[in-house]
Scaffold this motif. Sequence first.
Motif, PDB file in Angstrom:
ATOM      1  N   LEU A  88       0.912  -1.489  -0.155  1.00 52.81           N
ATOM      2  CA  LEU A  88       0.400   0.268  -0.288  1.00 52.81           C
ATOM      3  C   LEU A  88       0.583   1.555   0.222  1.00 52.81           C
ATOM      4  O   LEU A  88       0.375   1.974  -0.859  1.00 52.81           O
ATOM      5  CB  LEU A  88      -1.113   0.010   1.520  1.00 52.81           C
ATOM      6  N   THR A  89       1.800   1.346   0.591  1.00 48.76           N
ATOM      7  CA  THR A  89       2.431   2.497   1.427  1.00 48.76           C
ATOM      8  C   THR A  89       4.228   2.509   1.207  1.00 48.76           C
ATOM      9  O   THR A  89       4.870   3.139   1.336  1.00 48.76           O
ATOM     10  CB  THR A  89       2.068   3.677   2.411  1.00 48.76           C
ATOM     11  N   SER A  90       4.518   1.136   0.695  1.00 48.13           N
ATOM     12  CA  SER A  90       5.835   0.971   0.231  1.00 48.13           C
ATOM     13  C   SER A  90       6.575   0.516   1.389  1.00 48.13           C
ATOM     14  O   SER A  90       7.497   1.035   2.562  1.00 48.13           O
ATOM     15  CB  SER A  90       6.772   1.712  -0.060  1.00 48.13           C
ATOM     16  N   HIS A  91       5.304   0.318   2.914  1.00 48.22           N
ATOM     17  CA  HIS A  91       5.853   0.004   4.246  1.00 48.22           C
ATOM     18  C   HIS A  91       6.495  -1.587   3.850  1.00 48.22           C
ATOM     19  O   HIS A  91       7.499  -2.250   4.820  1.00 48.22           O
ATOM     20  CB  HIS A  91       5.140   0.551   4.798  1.00 48.22           C
ATOM     21  N   ARG A  92       5.939  -2.238   3.518  1.00 50.56           N
ATOM     22  CA  ARG A  92       6.106  -4.274   3.630  1.00 50.56           C
ATOM     23  C   ARG A  92       6.525  -4.865   2.380  1.00 50.56           C
ATOM     24  O   ARG A  92       7.469  -5.749   2.554  1.00 50.56           O
ATOM     25  CB  ARG A  92       4.306  -5.168   3.358  1.00 50.56           C
ATOM     26  N   SER A 112       8.371   1.630  -5.521  1.00 52.96           N
ATOM     27  CA  SER A 112       8.897   3.049  -3.468  1.00 52.96           C
ATOM     28  C   SER A 112       7.677   3.953  -4.456  1.00 52.96           C
ATOM     29  O   SER A 112       6.355   3.684  -5.362  1.00 52.96           O
ATOM     30  CB  SER A 112       9.531   3.529  -4.221  1.00 52.96           C
ATOM     31  N   GLY A 113       7.122   4.007  -2.745  1.00 50.91           N
ATOM     32  CA  GLY A 113       5.065   4.892  -2.745  1.00 50.91           C
ATOM     33  C   GLY A 113       4.367   3.367  -2.869  1.00 50.91           C
ATOM     34  O   GLY A 113       3.070   4.494  -2.241  1.00 50.91           O
ATOM     35  N   GLY A 114       4.025   3.115  -3.189  1.00 51.44           N
ATOM     36  CA  GLY A 114       3.430   1.718  -3.450  1.00 51.44           C
ATOM     37  C   GLY A 114       1.744   1.917  -3.982  1.00 51.44           C
ATOM     38  O   GLY A 114       2.064   2.779  -5.214  1.00 51.44           O
ATOM     39  N   MET A 115       1.116   1.501  -3.353  1.00 54.23           N
ATOM     40  CA  MET A 115      -0.773   1.343  -4.422  1.00 54.23           C
ATOM     41  C   MET A 115      -1.102   2.863  -4.152  1.00 54.23           C
ATOM     42  O   MET A 115      -1.827   3.837  -4.865  1.00 54.23           O
ATOM     43  CB  MET A 115      -1.736   0.523  -3.447  1.00 54.23           C
ATOM     44  N   MET A 116      -0.956   3.435  -3.222  1.00 53.32           N
ATOM     45  CA  MET A 116      -1.345   5.296  -3.455  1.00 53.32           C
ATOM     46  C   MET A 116      -0.252   5.764  -4.175  1.00 53.32           C
ATOM     47  O   MET A 116      -1.368   7.106  -4.050  1.00 53.32           O
ATOM     48  CB  MET A 116      -0.860   5.846  -1.234  1.00 53.32           C
TER      49      MET A 116
END
Length: 129
Positions: A88-92, A112-116
Motif C-alpha cells: 500500500l505505502t511501500s512499508h511491507r 516505491s510509494g506503493g499502491m497509494m
Amino acid sequence: MTTDMASTSSIQPFVINISPSEFANLAEPPLLIDVRSKFEYEMFHAPGAINLSLPPLLIGMIPGLRRWLYPQWFRDLPKNESVVVICLTSHRSPIAAEYLVKAGFTKVFNISGGMMEWRQLGLETCTGK
C-alpha cells in the motif's frame, strides 16, 4: 589491471527501487506480487498483480511450512526471474523484497510509494480477484 573472479562472484543480489510510473511504462513488465492482505488486494490492485500477502511469505521461510503456505506458482518460480513487489505505502514491500533476496531471488524490484502513489499518479487499477 586484473579482476579477481572470487571477488566478482561474491557480489550479493540487492533490491532495486522503481517508481509506479517506471513499472507501468515497461514494455514487458515482470511478475508483480502484491504483498497486501487479500482484502486490500481485492479492493484495488495493479493490473496483472498476483496476491501473496506478507505474513505467509515470511512464515514460509520455515522449510516444513513452504508447501502449505506458498502457492504452487510461487514454489515453481525460477530464482533468476525478475520479481517486483508492491504494497500500500511501500512499508511491507521492502520487507518482502529483502526476504526474496535472502531466499535466493536474484532480480528483485520494489515499487516505491506503493499502491497509494500508483493511484495518485492516476495509473490503472483493477478490483476483485
